[in-house]
Design a protein around this motif. Structure first.
Motif, mmCIF file in Angstrom:
data_model
loop_
_atom_site.group_PDB
_atom_site.id
_atom_site.type_symbol
_atom_site.label_atom_id
_atom_site.label_comp_id
_atom_site.label_asym_id
_atom_site.label_seq_id
_atom_site.Cartn_x
_atom_site.Cartn_y
_atom_site.Cartn_z
ATOM 1 N N ASP A 145 -6.777 7.118 -14.419
ATOM 2 C CA ASP A 145 -5.577 7.134 -15.267
ATOM 3 C C ASP A 145 -4.384 6.505 -14.524
ATOM 4 O OD1 ASP A 145 -3.788 8.116 -17.400
ATOM 5 O OD2 ASP A 145 -3.029 9.383 -15.769
ATOM 6 N N LYS A 146 -4.235 6.885 -13.236
ATOM 7 C CA LYS A 146 -3.114 6.372 -12.437
ATOM 8 C C LYS A 146 -3.218 4.857 -12.214
ATOM 9 C CE LYS A 146 -1.905 10.151 -10.189
ATOM 10 N NZ LYS A 146 -1.979 11.145 -9.129
ATOM 11 N N LEU A 147 -4.461 4.399 -12.006
ATOM 12 C CA LEU A 147 -4.697 2.960 -11.787
ATOM 13 C C LEU A 147 -4.120 2.168 -12.958
ATOM 14 C CD1 LEU A 147 -6.430 0.978 -9.895
ATOM 15 C CD2 LEU A 147 -8.151 1.117 -11.680
ATOM 16 N N VAL A 203 -1.829 -1.300 -4.021
ATOM 17 C CA VAL A 203 -2.821 -0.252 -3.754
ATOM 18 C C VAL A 203 -2.102 1.094 -3.722
ATOM 19 C CG1 VAL A 203 -4.620 0.552 -2.170
ATOM 20 C CG2 VAL A 203 -4.075 -1.890 -2.299
ATOM 21 N N GLY A 204 -2.549 2.013 -4.548
ATOM 22 C CA GLY A 204 -1.950 3.351 -4.560
ATOM 23 C C GLY A 204 -2.923 4.385 -4.023
ATOM 24 N N PHE A 205 -2.405 5.562 -3.797
ATOM 25 C CA PHE A 205 -3.237 6.705 -3.390
ATOM 26 C C PHE A 205 -3.119 7.786 -4.450
ATOM 27 C CE2 PHE A 205 -5.041 6.622 0.928
ATOM 28 C CZ PHE A 205 -4.665 5.334 1.275
ATOM 29 N N ALA A 206 -4.138 8.566 -4.574
ATOM 30 C CA ALA A 206 -4.070 9.711 -5.474
ATOM 31 C C ALA A 206 -4.592 10.924 -4.718
ATOM 32 C CB ALA A 206 -4.905 9.463 -6.720
ATOM 33 N N ARG A 242 -2.029 3.372 -15.556
ATOM 34 C CA ARG A 242 -0.647 3.692 -15.898
ATOM 35 C C ARG A 242 0.344 3.007 -14.958
ATOM 36 N NH1 ARG A 242 1.653 8.265 -14.333
ATOM 37 N NH2 ARG A 242 -0.351 9.212 -13.828
ATOM 38 N N LYS A 243 -0.017 2.930 -13.651
ATOM 39 C CA LYS A 243 0.914 2.342 -12.688
ATOM 40 C C LYS A 243 0.648 0.856 -12.468
ATOM 41 C CE LYS A 243 1.682 6.716 -10.296
ATOM 42 N NZ LYS A 243 2.447 7.282 -9.195
ATOM 43 N N ASN A 244 -0.356 0.321 -13.191
ATOM 44 C CA ASN A 244 -0.655 -1.115 -13.121
ATOM 45 C C ASN A 244 -1.063 -1.550 -11.705
ATOM 46 O OD1 ASN A 244 -0.839 -3.804 -13.863
ATOM 47 N ND2 ASN A 244 1.348 -4.195 -13.532
ATOM 48 N N ILE A 286 0.861 -1.188 0.000
ATOM 49 C CA ILE A 286 0.000 0.000 0.000
ATOM 50 C C ILE A 286 0.898 1.240 0.000
ATOM 51 C CG2 ILE A 286 -1.916 1.216 1.121
ATOM 52 C CD1 ILE A 286 -2.579 -1.368 2.610
ATOM 53 N N ALA A 287 0.835 2.014 -1.067
ATOM 54 C CA ALA A 287 1.705 3.192 -1.186
ATOM 55 C C ALA A 287 0.927 4.426 -0.758
ATOM 56 C CB ALA A 287 2.191 3.343 -2.620
ATOM 57 N N CYS A 288 1.132 4.780 0.492
ATOM 58 C CA CYS A 288 0.393 5.909 1.055
ATOM 59 C C CYS A 288 1.294 7.146 1.155
ATOM 60 C CB CYS A 288 -0.102 5.487 2.441
ATOM 61 S SG CYS A 288 -1.428 6.484 3.050
ATOM 62 N N ALA A 289 2.591 6.948 0.902
ATOM 63 C CA ALA A 289 3.545 8.049 1.083
ATOM 64 C C ALA A 289 3.360 9.136 0.028
ATOM 65 C CB ALA A 289 4.972 7.506 1.009
ATOM 66 N N ALA A 290 3.682 10.355 0.431
ATOM 67 C CA ALA A 290 3.712 11.474 -0.513
ATOM 68 C C ALA A 290 5.170 11.631 -0.950
ATOM 69 C CB ALA A 290 3.202 12.737 0.157
ATOM 70 N N VAL A 291 5.509 10.920 -2.004
ATOM 71 C CA VAL A 291 6.908 10.849 -2.442
ATOM 72 C C VAL A 291 7.217 12.070 -3.310
ATOM 73 C CG1 VAL A 291 8.593 9.414 -3.663
ATOM 74 C CG2 VAL A 291 6.645 8.336 -2.518
ATOM 75 N N ALA A 292 8.379 12.673 -3.069
ATOM 76 C CA ALA A 292 8.766 13.814 -3.921
ATOM 77 C C ALA A 292 9.007 13.317 -5.337
ATOM 78 C CB ALA A 292 10.042 14.454 -3.376
ATOM 79 N N ASP A 293 8.443 14.017 -6.294
ATOM 80 C CA ASP A 293 8.612 13.591 -7.679
ATOM 81 C C ASP A 293 10.045 13.811 -8.162
ATOM 82 O OD1 ASP A 293 5.989 12.752 -8.024
ATOM 83 O OD2 ASP A 293 5.292 14.799 -8.404
ATOM 84 N N TYR A 294 10.701 14.841 -7.619
ATOM 85 C CA TYR A 294 12.061 15.186 -8.074
ATOM 86 C C TYR A 294 13.010 15.338 -6.882
ATOM 87 C CZ TYR A 294 9.922 16.200 -12.568
ATOM 88 O OH TYR A 294 9.249 16.091 -13.756
ATOM 89 N N ASP A 341 9.376 5.969 -9.643
ATOM 90 C CA ASP A 341 8.002 5.803 -9.144
ATOM 91 C C ASP A 341 7.959 4.471 -8.396
ATOM 92 O OD1 ASP A 341 5.220 5.181 -8.897
ATOM 93 O OD2 ASP A 341 4.864 6.817 -10.301
ATOM 94 N N ILE A 342 7.872 4.562 -7.072
ATOM 95 C CA ILE A 342 8.037 3.365 -6.243
ATOM 96 C C ILE A 342 6.935 2.354 -6.517
ATOM 97 C CG2 ILE A 342 8.151 2.514 -3.860
ATOM 98 C CD1 ILE A 342 9.258 5.372 -3.142
ATOM 99 N N ILE A 343 5.684 2.811 -6.434
ATOM 100 C CA ILE A 343 4.579 1.842 -6.588
ATOM 101 C C ILE A 343 4.566 1.259 -8.005
ATOM 102 C CG2 ILE A 343 2.826 3.618 -7.083
ATOM 103 C CD1 ILE A 343 1.819 0.707 -5.016
#
Ligand code: C5P
Length: 404
Positions: free
Chosen positions: A343-345, A328-331, A347-349, A277-285, A313-315
């Motif tokens: 779209d994210k569902l 499971v991802g978060f948006a 694209r990120k599989n 479950i990827a709940c983190a707010a990961v910095a894009d850059y 992109d970790i997830i």
């Protein structure tokens, strides 16, 4: 049933509508109280045809609330107060008529109005003739309620008051008490033996030894998920960015700072991971180069350029790994949530994505409460605004339904 006070301190609002099974509510109330719960009763006018308010007052120990417009009743505990008071609203028996009114959002009397007003989870225990239960209207109403996150408990099958045999019986008081206990004590081992990795919090992307790029994520949603998943029997690994939160009991916490560290810890965890479950707010850059000494302000330099490069992109990497867990991802979006989540569902599989609209006041980043819309490839379920632990429990229930 053994009495072990599994519901001590829990406040249960029992809403009774007008079905023959209402006669079981006295027993249900006693059994809930035996487990330590505090129970308050709200009755519809029709319910009073089947069991008297006097009986329900005697067994609950509180005056029965039944009138939306009675000034004296409203001055003690009106629909808003009752809605706030409850930890769980249990509608039993819930007739076809009550279910239809809930689905439509009616506020035509006290019970439906407080269901609109409450942020507590609502559990519905349908009770009606089997043909009424199987009618397309009732089926559709129940499935809409379920999509909104309403808990549907029952009905049971068996002989009915009308002589028919089939689905439509209210669950027996003991079964309902078990459901309530399981709801408040998710350590019923739903995820026994399942390994769940959860990422949480922000990442910090260093610019130099004292500065970094980060965001406002508090980590509360991820930590609530870790706590509830552990209580539901899972072995939980919590990969957390820098946050100010205690580690939930019996959770294996791995502290990281940067997205690259979170990525490495996540990939490592896949050796023993069934659900990610990827709940983190990961910095894009992140900064391409981290200065080895503090970047000094220089008199002659007014513009400073720092080159940023994309983080992995970790997830997405987890979801394309040979040893792929259920993902499971978060948006977190501020607009057009549904579109971006779908779209994210893809694209990120991912298997599921939980979207929260961070632009809405009182939910999302740094708030105690959250509301989510959970998408799979072909389904959408709304979890209404509630404490993050309640939302976490409901999300984990949805994950369980999809995880095979
Ligand atoms: O693309 P976006 O950042 O909006 O996607 C959010 C989802 O992807 C969240 O589940 C987040 O934890 C995850 N994510 C990730 N690695 C990144 C960026 C986002 O795992 N580098």
């Amino acid at each position: 049933m053994t009495v072990n006070h599994a519901l001590t301190g829990k406040k249960i609002l029992l809403g009774i509508s007008g079905g023959i099974a209402a006669y079981k509510c006295a027993e249900l109330t006693r059994r809930l109280k035996d487990q330590g719960a505090e129970v308050r009763i709200v009755m519809t006018a029709a319910a009073k045809e089947f069991i008297t308010p006097l009986t329900m007052q005697a067994v609950s120990g509180h005056e029965v609330a039944d009138n939306l417009l009675d000034p004296s009743a409203q001055s003690s505990m009106g629909h808003i107060e009752l809605g706030k008071w409850a930890d769980l609203v249990l509608l039993a028996p819930a007739t076809a008529h009550l279910i239809a009114r809930l689905r439509a959002g009616f506020g035509d009397e006290l019970l439906t109005t407080l269901c609109l007003a409450t942020t507590a989870p609502i559990a519905v225990s349908p009770a009606m003739n089997m043909e009424m239960y199987l009618s397309p209207a009732t089926q559709e109403n129940i499935s809409v309620l379920a999509q909104r996150g309403t808990l549907i408990w029952g009905p049971g099958k068996g002989p009915q008051a009308c002589g028919d045999i089939g689905p439509g019986r209210m669950l027996e008081p003991d079964d309902l008490v078990q459901r309530v206990i399981a709801f408040f004590n998710p350590e019923k081992a739903i995820f026994e033996g399942i390994n769940i990795t959860i990422t949480a919090g922000p990442t910090q992307e260093a610019l130099d030894p004292v500065r970094y790029i980060s965001n406002h994520s508090s980590g509360k949603m991820g930590f609530s998920l870790a706590e509830m998943a552990q209580k539901m029997g899972a072995n939980v690994t919590l990969i957390s960015g820098p946050v100010n939160l205690p580690t939930p009991t019996n959770v294996n916490r791995i502290n990281i700072k940067s997205a690259l560290q979170m990525h490495a810890a996540s990939i490592d965890s896949l050796a023993h991971c069934d659900i990610f479950i990827a709940c983190a707010a990961v910095a894009d850059y992140r900064a391409e180069d981290i200065a080895s000494h503090k970047i000094k302000k220089q008199k002659e330099i007014d513009d400073l350029t720092i080159k940023l490069v994309k983080n992995p992109d970790i997830i997405a990497d987890v979801a394309s790994h040979a040893n792929r867990p259920f993902c499971v991802g978060f948006a977190a979006e501020t607009q057009d949530v549904e579109h971006y989540a779908a779209d994210k569902l893809k694209r990120k599989n991912l298997d599921l994505i939980a979207a929260n609209n961070v632009a809405m006041a009182g939910q999302g980043f740094n708030s105690e409460q959250n509301a989510l819309t959970v998408f799979s490839a072909n389904q959408r379920v709304d979890i209404s605004l509630a404490d993050k632990k309640v939302v976490a429990f409901q999300l984990l229930e949805i994950i369980r339904q999809h995880y095979k």
